[in-house]
Design an enzyme around this catalytic site. Structure first.
Site, PDB file in Angstrom:
ATOM      1  N   GLN A   1       0.833  -1.211   0.000  1.00 45.24           N
ATOM      2  CA  GLN A   1       0.000   0.000   0.000  1.00 45.24           C
ATOM      3  C   GLN A   1       0.871   1.267   0.000  1.00 45.24           C
ATOM      4  OE1 GLN A   1      -3.631   0.278   2.457  1.00 45.24           O
ATOM      5  NE2 GLN A   1      -2.754   2.125   3.371  1.00 45.24           N
ATOM      6  N   THR A   2       1.710   1.416   1.040  1.00 40.03           N
ATOM      7  CA  THR A   2       2.514   2.626   1.203  1.00 40.03           C
ATOM      8  C   THR A   2       3.409   2.887  -0.003  1.00 40.03           C
ATOM      9  OG1 THR A   2       2.506   2.252   3.571  1.00 40.03           O
ATOM     10  CG2 THR A   2       4.210   3.707   2.734  1.00 40.03           C
TER      11      THR A   2
ATOM     12  N   GLY B   1       6.584  -5.091   3.815  1.00 36.50           N
ATOM     13  CA  GLY B   1       7.194  -6.241   4.480  1.00 36.50           C
ATOM     14  C   GLY B   1       7.042  -7.513   3.664  1.00 36.50           C
TER      15      GLY B   1
ATOM     16  N   GLY C   1      24.132   1.654  33.093  1.00 41.19           N
ATOM     17  CA  GLY C   1      24.944   1.384  31.910  1.00 41.19           C
ATOM     18  C   GLY C   1      24.575   0.078  31.229  1.00 41.19           C
TER      19      GLY C   1
ATOM     20  N   GLU D   1       0.073   1.710  11.170  1.00 39.82           N
ATOM     21  CA  GLU D   1      -1.365   1.597  11.464  1.00 39.82           C
ATOM     22  C   GLU D   1      -1.920   2.917  12.002  1.00 39.82           C
ATOM     23  OE1 GLU D   1      -2.868  -0.867  10.355  1.00 39.82           O
ATOM     24  OE2 GLU D   1      -1.110  -2.124   9.968  1.00 39.82           O
TER      25      GLU D   1
END
Lengths: 702, 702
Positions: B149-150, B189, B417, B440
Site C-alpha cells: 500500500q505505502t 514487508g 549502563g 497503522e
C-alpha cells in the site's frame, strides 16, 4: 545474477529542491550571518578546510556505514582511527583542527578514550616523571591507553569498586587483583582490543590499610606483539545499542604486578619501603575536570538537537500529506498536498526542538566561560564560583542530555515512516547519542548534587535575611537573586492579562524563577520541618534541579540574543544582525513559553500563573509558530551549517533531493546485490515450487 | 591464536539468586495464581508445550541474535520462517499454537506479512473464485504474499497514492504502472526478497475515470525460479532502526499487465469489456478490521511494557548502589549497598510501568471483547457500537504504544549502563517495538479520529440536554456519561481532604472524567464559537484524545480487578484471589494517581483539583510505592510468566544469575575469538612498535 537496478524516475511535482528554495526565499534573515554569530568565521572556515581534506578519503567514507554489522564496523573504525592519526601527524593539525575532523567524521573509535580520558588523566594526576614515561609516548600513540574505572558491579558509586592494588614493600611494586566477578572492569572504551595501557582505578592498600580508589597506570598488552600480559585478561564486552565502533572492554587481574611508579602520584603517593601513604591536598580541585566534562556534554546536547532538527525540519518542508481544507497549499495554480511543516502539531513538535538547540548553544558557551573563569579563580585560591558552577553543570548535563535524547527520537518519529530507515541518519544518531543520559553521572542521580546546593543556598539565604545583616542589593549570584525575589513575596501573581504580555522576558524569567524557588522552598520544608528522608525526596529533588536549570537555559538564551552575555576575557562580543535578532527572539519566546504550556503543573501549583495564563500562552505560541517561526524554520536549521557529509542523511540533504538519494542508497543494500535471495533454494522453493516445475505448469496449477 | 577465556569467578556477596529469593519470599500473593487470572491455565499450558518444542531447535536459537549484522540476521530469519512453517505443518498446530510459537521466538521474518496482511486481505476482500485461486495456495505457502500500500511519497493519506491500475478492455487486463519515483511502493514487508505475490493498492482507472485506490492481487516473482517478472522491479529498502529480519521492500511497475481477476472484487468490481465500475456497498464494514488491528496493538503495548518491566525490575532488585544512610540495607549482619529498587526515584520510574502493563492488559481484553461484539452487531445491521469502538481504538492505539515505547526506553535507562548492552535485551526490544508508534496510523495523526468523535458526541449531548427531551438515566455509553456529569457541574471540585481519599476509585474516575470533558468542552468552544481552524487545534485535539483514553485505561483497570469486567459471551469470569486483588488494587491506585501527579496541568486547569490535592497525591504515591508495591514488585513481574528463552536477557533472568550470564555472553562476541585484534599489524603496530622491536628493547625505550 547481477545487482538490482532501480528505475530512474523523477518524483512527482513539486520537487524537493524547489520547495526548499521557496522556504529559503522567504526567510527573514541571512542564515550565513546567523552561522557567523553562532560559530565565528574562523570556525566555519576551519570546517570548510577540514571537510575538503577528509570528505573523499576512503578511510572516512560514510557510504557503507548503515549496512555493516558490528564486526565490520569495528574493523572500519580501527582503520579510520589509524588514518586520522596519520593524517593529523602529516598535516601537523592543531587540537582544534583535529577535533573538527573528528566531529565531521562523527564515529567513535578505539583510540577515542586514549585522547579524551587516558591522556587528560595522566596530565592532571601524573608527576613530571610520569609525564616523561607515559604521556610523551602516548602523544605519539606508542602507548595507547584507556580509562578503567567502572566495574561490572559498580558504576556511579566509585567508592564501591572492588579491584585492589596492594603495595608490596619487598619488591616496591603494586599487586593488582580482581577478587570477584563483580570487580571485573567493564565498559572501558578502547580496552577491548586497542589499548596497550590502562589507567586503572583500584583500592590502594598499603601497610594493611585500605585507602580507597586511586588511579594507577599499567601496561596490559605486550608492546612487542599486542598479546595480553601474564596476569591480565581483557576482551570486548560485546554489542551495544550504539557506539559499536568502540571496543568497550572488560578486564580481570590475577595478582598482576607493576612497579610503584604506576600510582599516579601528583596528589597522593606511597613511600617506598615503608609503604607509608601520603595524603592528597584539597580534593576540590578534581571538581574542575568534572565541570569541564559536563559542560562539554551540554555542547554535545546542542549538537544532537541541532542535527536532528535539521533533518526533520528540511524533510518536513518537502514531505506532503493531505490537503488542509481550511487553507489549501498551492504551487502555481495547482493545489498540492500540504507540507507537513504547515500542520500545527508538527510545528509544536519540531519548533521547540530548534529553539532548544539554540538555548543549549548559549548555555554551553556560558558554561565553558564559567569553567575557565573558575579554573583561573581557583588557581589564585578563590573558590567562590565552584559550588554554583558544579551544581549547575550537573543539573544542566542531566537536563540537556535528557532533552536531546528525547528530541532526536521525536525528530525521528516526526519524519514518519522514513525516520525508521537507517538512511534518515536518525536511528544511528539516536543509538550513538543514548549513552549521554547515563555516563558522566546518571541523569537522575546527579541532580542530587544540584539539589544539595540549591537547598544549602536557600537555607543560608533564609538565615541571612533573618539575621538583620542582609542587603538585597549585595546579591550578585543569580541563584540567590531568584530565591530572594520569591522570599520577598511567595504569593506573587503573574501580572500578564493578554497573550502579548508573555513576550516580555521579565515575565518569562519571573515565572521560571518563582517556580524554581517554590520547589526548593517546598523541598527544604519537607526535609527540615517534616523531617522526610532524603531517599523519599528524590523525585522532588530532581524536579527542583530541572526547574533551576530550565531557568538557566531561558536566562542565557535571552542574554545571548540581547548581546549582554559575558564574554571570555579578551574576546569581543559578536554582532547579531537586527533581522536575525528579531527571529531569534521569536525562538527564545517559544522556548520559554512552550515548556510552561506543555507541562504547566509546577507553574500552576507555585501560584504564579493560573489556568487563564496557560490558555494565553497557548495562543501566544500558536501565533509565534504559525506567523513568525514557520517562515524561518528552514533558515534556522541552515544556520547550524552542517555539511551533508556530516549529516549523512537522505532526508536532511541541503538540496532537497530526498527521494532520489533515498532510493540510491537502497540500491547499495547488500541483499539487493542478487535478484534472487540467497536461501531461496533451501527455504522458499520447497514451498513454492516443491517439484521443480517449469513456468507454464505452475501457472496452470494455480 | 585461540578465543579468549574469561576467569570463572563468583560475584561478591550477596548473590543475585539469593536477593531474588528474598524478594519472592516476601511477596504477599501467589504469582502463579495471578498468572492464571491474567492468562488462564490453558494459555500457560500451551506456552509450556510450545516452549518445549521450539527452545532447542537450532533454527529458533537466540544465542547469536545480538552479534549478527543485518545481512546475516535476515538470512537467519528466512531459515527460521521456513522451519516454523514446516514444524507447524508436521505438528498440525492450530492458529493459537502457531501464534504462541511465533510470539516466543519473537523475531519478525519474511513470511510475517503473508500471514498478518496478505491472507486476511484476500479473505475479507476476495470473491470465492479468488479464494480458490489465491487463498488456497497461500495457506500452503505456494503463494507467499505481501501487502503493498505505502509509497515512498505517500503514507497516511492512502487517497494520495499514485500507482495506477488501468483497465484494458481489449485484453480484459489491468495495466499497473508507477508514473513517478514518489509512487514507488516502499516499506512493504516481505516484498524485498520473499514474496512471489503482492496485494497492491493502486488507483483503479477504467473507462477514462479514476476511482481512487483499490486492492489488487498480482504475481510479482516467477513461480519457477523466483526471478522478478517482466515489468516488475522490486528489492529491499535497506537497513532500519529495528525489524531488520524483515525484508521491507520497494516496487516499481512498468506497464505491467495482469488479468481482470486481480482486482479483489468482493465489494467493487469492473465489468468485462465495457469496463463499467460497480460500486462498493456500505464502506463502514472496513472499519471493523482497523479496530481489530488497533486493539491488537494495545495488546502488543501491554507485552512491551510487561517485558521491559520484568527485566528492569528483576535487575533493580539485584543491582546495588551506595548505602542509603537513613535506612541501610542488611544481609545478615552485614550492611550492603542498597538495591536500587529501594530508591524512591527508581520506584517512581519503574512501578508506574508495571502498573501500566496491567492497565493495558485489561483494556486490551476489553477492546477485543468489544471488537467481536461489534462484528456480531454489524452482521445484524446494528452499527451502534462502531463509532465509539473505532474512536477508542484509535486513541488507545496512540496512547498505549506511545507509553510502551517510552517505557521500554525508561526501563533501558533504569538498568544503568548495562541497559545499553545488547545482552540486556532492551536495545533490540526498543528498536523492534519502535514502528508501533508510526504504523497503522501515526500516533499524532490518528487521534484526530478520536477527537472528531468526542466533539460530535459532546455537541449532540449539549443539544439533547437543551431539547427538554433528555433523561440522564437513559445514558448507557460511558463517554456520554462523563460528559454529562461535567455538564451538570463544570465547576465541580474534588472533595478529597487527605491522601487516603485518593484511594477511592470514584474520586480517581471523577478527576479523569472531569478533565477529559473539560478538554472536549474547551476544544468544541474554540472550534464552534471562536471559529478556530481544525489545523490550529491539533494539539488540543491530541490532548483531548489522550485524556479520554487515560480515563478508559483507569476505568478498565478498576473493573478488571473488581471482577465486574464484562466477559465475552459464554466465558466465565476468572477468579482473583483476595491477596492478589489487594495487591492489584495498589497498582491500580498508583496507575491512576501517578499520571495526575506527574503531569497535573490539565487536571489543575480543569478546576477539579488544586495544588493541595497534587501534594496529597504525592504522599499517597510515596506511601503506596514504599510500603505496598515494593515488597510485591518482583511478584508482579513474575506473574507475567515470561520464560527466559523469550526474554533473552542477561539482566532479566528468573534465577538472578545476572553477571554470570552477562560475562558468558561476552565470551561469544566475534572479536573475542582472537586474542590480538585483526588489523593490529596494519593499524596499531605502526604506532606502537613501528620498527618491530622485541620486548626488552621496547620496555627500555619507554
Amino acid at each position: 545474477m547481477s545487482a538490482l537496478r532501480f528505475p530512474d524516475l523523477p518524483p512527482s511535482e513539486p520537487q524537493g529542491s524547489d520547495l526548499l528554495a521557496q522556504e529559503r526565499a522567504r526567510t527573514t534573515f541571512s542564515a550565513h550571518d546567523l552561522s557567523n554569530y553562532l560559530y565565528g568565521e574562523e570556525y566555519l572556515e576551519r570546517q570548510e578546510k577540514m571537510l575538503t581534506l577528509i570528505e573523499d578519503e576512503p578511510a572516512f567514507d560514510k557510504s557503507n556505514r548503515y549496512f555493516l554489522g558490528r564486526t565490520e564496523r569495528f574493523a572500519g573504525a580501527l582503520k579510520k582511527d589509524h588514518a586520522l592519526v596519520k593524517l593529523a601527524q602529516e598535516q601537523k593539525w592543531n587540537a582544534e583542527e583535529f577535533m573538527q575532523a573528528d566531529l565531521l567524521i562523527d564515529e567513535s573509535g578505539p583510540f577515542g578514550l586514549h585522547r579524551s580520558m587516558f591522556m587528560p588523566t595522566l596530565v592532571s594526576q601524573g608527576t613530571e616523571e610520569q609525564h616523561e614515561k607515559f604521556l610523551k609516548p602516548s602523544l605519539r600513540y606508542e602507548i595507547i591507553g584507556c580509562y578503567a574505572q567502572t566495574e561490572i558491579g559498580h558504576g556511579s558509586n566509585v567508592q564501591g569498586i572492588e579491584t585492589t592494588a596492594t603495595y608490596i614493600p619487598e619488591t616496591d611494586e603494586f599487586e593488582f587483583h580482581t577478587p570477584y566477578l563483580t570487580a571485573c572492569k567493564w565498559w572501558i572504551g578502547g580496552l577491548g582490543k586497542a589499548a596497550n595501557h590502562a589507567v586503572v582505578m583500584a583500592r590502594l592498600i598499603t601497610a594493611g590499610k585500605d585507602y580507597g580508589p586511586h588511579a594507577f597506570v599499567v601496561p596490559i598488552r605486550s608492546m612487542e606483539d599486542h598479546t595480553l600480559l601474564p596476569g591480565v585478561m581483557a576482551g570486548d564486552i560485546g554489542p551495544k545499542f550504539g557506539f559499536n565502533t568502540t571496543d568497550n572492554g572488560c578486564m580481570w587481574f590475577d595478582h598482576y604486578r607493576a612497579p610503584r611508579i604506576s600510582l599516579l602520584a601528583r596528589y597522593s603517593s606511597v613511600k617506598p619501603g615503608s609503604g607509608e601513604y601520603v595524603k592528597p591536598p584539597n580534593s576540590k580541585l578534581s571538581y574542575g575536570t568534572m565541570v569541564l566534562i559536563r559542560a562539554s556534554l551540554v555542547g554535545l546536547a546542542r549538537l544532537g538537537l541541532a542535527k536532528a532538527a535539521t533533518i526533520a525540519t528540511r524533510y518536513s518542508a518537502i514531505r506532503r500529506q493531505f490537503v488542509d481544507k481550511d487553507s489549501p497549499k498551492k504551487m502555481g495554480k495547482e493545489v498540492i498536498e500540504t507540507p507537513v511543516l504547515d500542520y500545527s502539531m508538527q510545528q509544536y513538535r519540531l519548533f521547540p526542538i530548534i529553539a532548544a538547540a539554540y538555548a543549549c548553544h548559549f548555555t554551553s558557551k556560558e558554561m565553558m566561560r564559567l569553567y575557565y573563569l573558575n579554573i583561573k579563580n581557583m588557581a589564585s585560591g578563590n573558590f567562590s564560583l565552584l559550588a554554583d558552577v558544579h551544581a549547575s553543570s550537573s543539573g544542566l548535563k542531566s537536563l540537556t542530555t535528557t532533552m536531546a535524547a528525547a528530541s532526536i527520537e521525536e525528530c525521528r518519529r516526526a519524519c514518519g515512516g522514513h525516520g525508521f530507515s537507517s538512511f534518515s541518519g536518525l536511528p544511528l544518531m539516536l543509538q550513538d547519542y543514548a549513552p549521554n543520559v547515563t555516563w558522566e553521572g546518571d541523569n537522575y542521580m546527579i541532580t542530587q548534587q544540584t539539589g544539595r546546593y540549591l537547598f544549602k543556598s536557600f537555607r543560608e539565604l533564609v538565615a541571612k535575611r533573618a539575621s538583620g545583616k542582609f542587603s538585597a542589593s549585595a546579591i550578585t549570584n543569580p541563584t540567590l537573586a531568584y530565591m530572594n525575589t520569591y522570599l520577598d513575596n511567595p504569593n506573587l501573581k503573574c501580572p500578564a492579562t493578554s497573550s502579548a504580555h508573555f513576550h516580555n522576558p521579565e515575565i518569562q524569567l519571573a515565572a521560571y524563577g518563582h517556580r524554581a524557588a517554590y520547589l526548593v522552598a517546598e523541598a527544604v520544608h519537607a526535609l527540615d520541618v517534616e523531617k522526610r528522608s532524603w531517599n523519599s525526596m528524590l523525585v522532588e529533588i530532581y524536579n527542583a534541579s530541572v526547574a533551576h536549570c530550565q531557568l538557566i537555559l531561558v536566562q542565557n538564551f535571552i542574554m545571548g540574543i540581547r548581546g549582554d552575555m559575558p564574554q571570555p576575557e579578551g574576546v569581543a562580543a559578536p554582532i547579531l544582525a537586527p533581522t536575525a535578532k528579531a527571529a531569534l527572539t521569536d525562538l527564545s519566546d517559544l522556548f520559554a513559553l512552550h515548556q510552561i504550556h506543555k507541562q504547566p503543573g509546577e507553574f500552576l501549583t507555585s501560584g504564579y500563573i493560573d489556568a487563564k495564563h496557560v490558555s494565553m500562552m497557548g495562543k501566544a505560541i500558536m501565533d509565534l509558530m504559525e506567523n513568525k517561526i514557520r517562515p524561518n524554520a528552514v533558515g534556522f536549521v541552515d544556520a547550524f551549517a552542517f555539511p551533508d557529509y556530516y549529516l549523512n542523511s537522505a532526508l536532511g540533504r541541503f538540496d532537497g533531493k530526498v527521494y532520489e538519494a533515498y532510493t540510491e542508497m537502497a540500491t547499495r543494500e547488500p541483499i539487493n546485490q542478487t535478484e534472487v535471495v540467497e536461501g531461496y533454494e533451501q527455504y522458499i522453493k520447497p514451498f513454492t515450487n516443491p517439484h521443480g516445475k517449469q513456468g507454464k505448469t505452475i501457472q496452470a496449477r494455480l
